[in-house]
Design a protein around this motif. Structure first.
Motif, short mmCIF file in Angstrom:
data_model
loop_
_atom_site.label_atom_id
_atom_site.label_comp_id
_atom_site.label_asym_id
_atom_site.label_seq_id
_atom_site.Cartn_x
_atom_site.Cartn_y
_atom_site.Cartn_z
N VAL A 119 0.84 -1.20 0.00
CA VAL A 119 0.00 0.00 0.00
C VAL A 119 0.88 1.25 0.00
CG1 VAL A 119 -1.70 1.29 1.35
CG2 VAL A 119 -1.93 -1.18 1.08
N THR A 120 1.93 1.24 0.80
CA THR A 120 2.85 2.37 0.86
C THR A 120 3.44 2.67 -0.51
OG1 THR A 120 3.45 1.58 3.07
CG2 THR A 120 4.86 3.27 2.08
N CYS A 121 3.89 1.62 -1.18
CA CYS A 121 4.53 1.77 -2.49
C CYS A 121 3.53 2.27 -3.53
CB CYS A 121 5.14 0.42 -2.90
SG CYS A 121 6.15 0.49 -4.37
N GLY A 122 2.32 1.74 -3.50
CA GLY A 122 1.29 2.19 -4.44
C GLY A 122 0.95 3.65 -4.25
N ILE A 123 0.89 4.09 -2.99
CA ILE A 123 0.61 5.50 -2.73
C ILE A 123 1.77 6.36 -3.22
CG2 ILE A 123 0.24 7.24 -0.92
CD1 ILE A 123 -1.25 5.09 0.69
N LEU A 124 3.00 5.92 -2.97
CA LEU A 124 4.18 6.69 -3.39
C LEU A 124 4.15 6.93 -4.91
CD1 LEU A 124 6.99 7.84 -2.41
CD2 LEU A 124 7.96 5.67 -3.17
N HIS A 125 3.91 5.88 -5.68
CA HIS A 125 3.93 6.03 -7.13
C HIS A 125 2.63 6.62 -7.67
CE1 HIS A 125 7.44 2.96 -7.36
NE2 HIS A 125 7.88 4.20 -7.40
N GLY A 126 1.53 6.37 -7.00
CA GLY A 126 0.25 6.94 -7.45
C GLY A 126 0.17 8.43 -7.21
N ALA A 152 1.76 1.96 -12.11
CA ALA A 152 0.47 1.41 -11.67
C ALA A 152 0.62 0.17 -10.79
CB ALA A 152 -0.39 1.07 -12.89
N TYR A 153 1.57 -0.69 -11.09
CA TYR A 153 1.58 -2.03 -10.49
C TYR A 153 2.65 -2.25 -9.42
CZ TYR A 153 -1.31 -2.96 -14.62
OH TYR A 153 -2.28 -2.91 -15.58
N SER A 154 3.40 -1.21 -9.06
CA SER A 154 4.50 -1.41 -8.11
C SER A 154 4.02 -1.88 -6.75
CB SER A 154 5.29 -0.11 -7.95
OG SER A 154 4.48 0.91 -7.39
N ALA A 155 2.79 -1.56 -6.38
CA ALA A 155 2.29 -2.01 -5.08
C ALA A 155 2.32 -3.54 -5.01
CB ALA A 155 0.85 -1.50 -4.85
N VAL A 156 1.86 -4.18 -6.05
CA VAL A 156 1.83 -5.64 -6.08
C VAL A 156 3.26 -6.19 -6.03
CG1 VAL A 156 1.18 -7.64 -7.46
CG2 VAL A 156 -0.40 -5.71 -7.23
N THR A 157 4.14 -5.59 -6.79
CA THR A 157 5.54 -6.01 -6.81
C THR A 157 6.15 -5.94 -5.41
OG1 THR A 157 5.66 -5.01 -9.01
CG2 THR A 157 7.75 -5.63 -7.96
N CYS A 158 5.91 -4.82 -4.74
CA CYS A 158 6.49 -4.60 -3.41
C CYS A 158 5.90 -5.59 -2.40
CB CYS A 158 6.22 -3.16 -2.99
SG CYS A 158 7.07 -2.67 -1.49
N GLY A 159 4.61 -5.82 -2.48
CA GLY A 159 3.98 -6.78 -1.57
C GLY A 159 4.51 -8.18 -1.76
N ILE A 160 4.75 -8.57 -3.00
CA ILE A 160 5.31 -9.90 -3.26
C ILE A 160 6.74 -9.98 -2.72
CG2 ILE A 160 6.03 -11.53 -5.06
CD1 ILE A 160 3.64 -10.55 -6.74
N LEU A 161 7.52 -8.92 -2.94
CA LEU A 161 8.91 -8.90 -2.47
C LEU A 161 8.97 -9.12 -0.95
CD1 LEU A 161 11.92 -8.28 -3.35
CD2 LEU A 161 11.49 -5.94 -2.59
N HIS A 162 8.16 -8.39 -0.21
CA HIS A 162 8.21 -8.52 1.25
C HIS A 162 7.45 -9.74 1.75
CE1 HIS A 162 9.37 -4.02 1.56
NE2 HIS A 162 10.44 -4.78 1.62
N GLY A 163 6.41 -10.15 1.04
CA GLY A 163 5.66 -11.32 1.46
C GLY A 163 6.43 -12.61 1.24
N ALA A 164 7.22 -12.66 0.16
CA ALA A 164 7.95 -13.89 -0.17
C ALA A 164 9.17 -14.08 0.73
CB ALA A 164 8.39 -13.86 -1.64
N MET A 165 9.77 -12.98 1.19
CA MET A 165 11.01 -13.07 1.99
C MET A 165 12.00 -14.00 1.30
SD MET A 165 9.30 -13.04 5.82
CE MET A 165 10.75 -12.51 6.72
#
Lengths: 340, 340
Positions: free
Chosen positions: A239-246, B235-248
């Motif tokens: 969510v943080t990242c999406g807000i930053l880029h949005g 547009a899609y960086s939120a998903v990318t970031c969530g996967i990065l931190h969720g996958a560890m």
């Protein structure tokens, strides 16, 4: 909008009732009472200096006078509904009150509440239910006339929502036509509109922010976007990242809580040195839109005396190489100066 | 699971039909035909070397023989349903076929399709509809026994899903008990399970990945997590970031498309120098879990001759300071060696 409200904060007021405190401090409601079954007989002003006073009561039945709405003022991790709150919500609906909730659990999807609300002609406002027309960001937020400032954080619950509201108020006091862009339940309850960015479809996270910026960005000189979470939060960084880029903000205000050493609720994740956040936020923002950390907002609520708080603020300013303050303790003038 | 399928890819096969191509190449289906009204009479193998051949036909009525399902094999930006596809979906349901779709638009919410499907006793599988029990991440993915590798990208559509599947296949060939963790519609269609991470509630992005890793992580020696988007995607960086931190993840494989200069569909956003991605992904991952870019996967589909492709791969390897290859063109051995 409703006028006179009761705010539910059972067992969490005031230290873990972020939403309640924000609504009490910044919204245009008259607060009739706070519900906390562990503190009946106490007063709101004993805990939250500078706000209009109200009693703390044990249940909805004890709220003095008539109220227009019950506001759910607490948000546990995960956003579930605590069944121990059910009698108060039921009583509020039966008394003809609307209920305002920022939980992930939607009151409108609760059979008993939906049915009761229909019987009594009241509204259940699930603040966190996104509207149906959200879509992906187009990378267009930088096109608006207004300057865009975003509050970013080192963690959850460090004061981004508070910083947002304080900056908007101080900017208006300084003659700037400023507007808050609310992204979370408390901000939305305070402003009366907004997209609950932590609840939208993940692909639409940036788009939900962009939609708000495009809606307001040509009508004001300054938009202050309420940030969420932290870019290194194990659960909420998306969510943080999406807000930053949005948001495509020009300027960032870095929010931190003095003395915080680990991510709230994730004690295995240490808070990195604060200067790393400056690098992370700026380097992550830059490929989409250049943004600079221009000020810091340090939450010193856990620091007892003003001298120690002042030292902590000065230290924070040195670390991030930008002006900093505690917006509540010392006012927002330095931050407003830095973002104008 | 269904056996014999038709794959809808109207006006997009093969260059813009990522989902169709992935299903054709990696899933256990027998592909009876691809639907593309602009290419009737052509053959699948003319466009996708190394896969089982099938005819391209203009409509569902032209699919030879009986099929068990129609797979929607294209996914426009935004994930809407193109009304020009309606006659084919209708015809498939009327012929007793299930329909598999990865669109944001759910077929089950379409009144005509839902009603027709009920009449004909077929299933509409909306791959992108998340299950109801998702929640926030607990920061626990690193606790599993398996090594975790994540494919990350410089952009959308650079080959992260393909890289994931190729690495899993090559690792198995090398005797490693490997398992793909699918995060998007194509991966889920191929594997037959998985959370559509780009469609979950934004607060649950990391949690949706963690859930899958905890489910599979003690039953395999290697998990390869399918990445999405790019950490600098507007547009899609939120998903990318969530996967990065969720996958560890312990190790990252950086995927890139040779010659790509701007973000796909966002021409104002230039692709930064590739080495910046290495820094960004590693520095963003580190506070939650240390991860290193250990290999690169370069998509050279737009490079004509093998010598030029080899040069591009070598250049990419130098830039990211790690072994690299084109997994399709030159095989996955170097990458498997780097991640084991």
């Amino acid at each position: 909008m409703t006028d006179r409200v009761a705010v539910l904060a059972h067992e969490m007021f005031p230290d873990r009732s972020k939403t309640a405190n924000g609504v009490i401090r910044y919204a245009d409601y008259e607060v009739a009472a706070v519900l906390d079954r562990e503190r009946p007989g106490e007063r709101v002003a004993d805990h939250l200096p500078g706000v209009d006073d109200a009693p703390v009561v044990a249940s909805f039945a004890d709220v003095p006078g008539d109220v227009d709405a019950l506001v759910i003022g607490i948000a546990p991790i995960g956003g579930g509904f605590d069944e121990s709150w059910r009698p108060d919500v039921r009583a509020a609906i039966e008394a003809g009150c609307d209920v305002v909730s920022g939980l992930h659990y939607f009151l409108n999807d609760d059979e008993e509440f939906a049915s009761l609300a229909a019987d009594h002609g009241v509204e259940l406002w699930d603040v966190r239910k996104p509207h149906d027309d959200l879509t992906v960001a187009g990378g267009r937020s930088a096109d608006v006339d207004a300057d865009v400032v975003l509050t970013v954080g080192t963690d959850c619950s460090v004061g981004k929502m508070t910083a947002t509201m304080e900056i908007v108020e101080a900017a208006r006091d300084a003659g700037i036509d400023a507007c808050a862009i609310p992204t979370g339940q408390t901000g939305i309850m305070i402003e009366g509109w907004g997209n609950p960015v932590d609840r939208v479809v993940s692909d639409f996270t940036a788009g939900a922010v962009e939609e708000m910026i495009l809606e307001k960005g040509d009508d004001h000189d300054l938009l202050v976007v309420e940030g969420q979470g932290s870019i290194i939060h194990p659960a909420y960084s998306a969510v943080t990242c999406g807000i930053l880029h949005g948001a495509m903000a020009d300027k960032l205000v870095l929010c931190h809580a003095a003395g915080r050493e680990a991510i709230h609720g994730y004690e295995d994740t240490a808070i990195p040195p604060v200067e790393e956040y400056v690098d992370l936020y700026e380097s992550l923002a830059a490929p989409v839109h250049e943004a600079e950390v221009v000020a810091g907002a340090l939450n010193t609520v856990d620091v007892d005396d003003d001298a120690a708080a002042r030292a902590a603020v000065d230290d924070f300013a040195d670390t991030i190489d930008a002006p900093a303050t505690d917006l509540i303790r010392f006012g927002a003038d330095e931050v407003v100066e830095a973002i104008r």
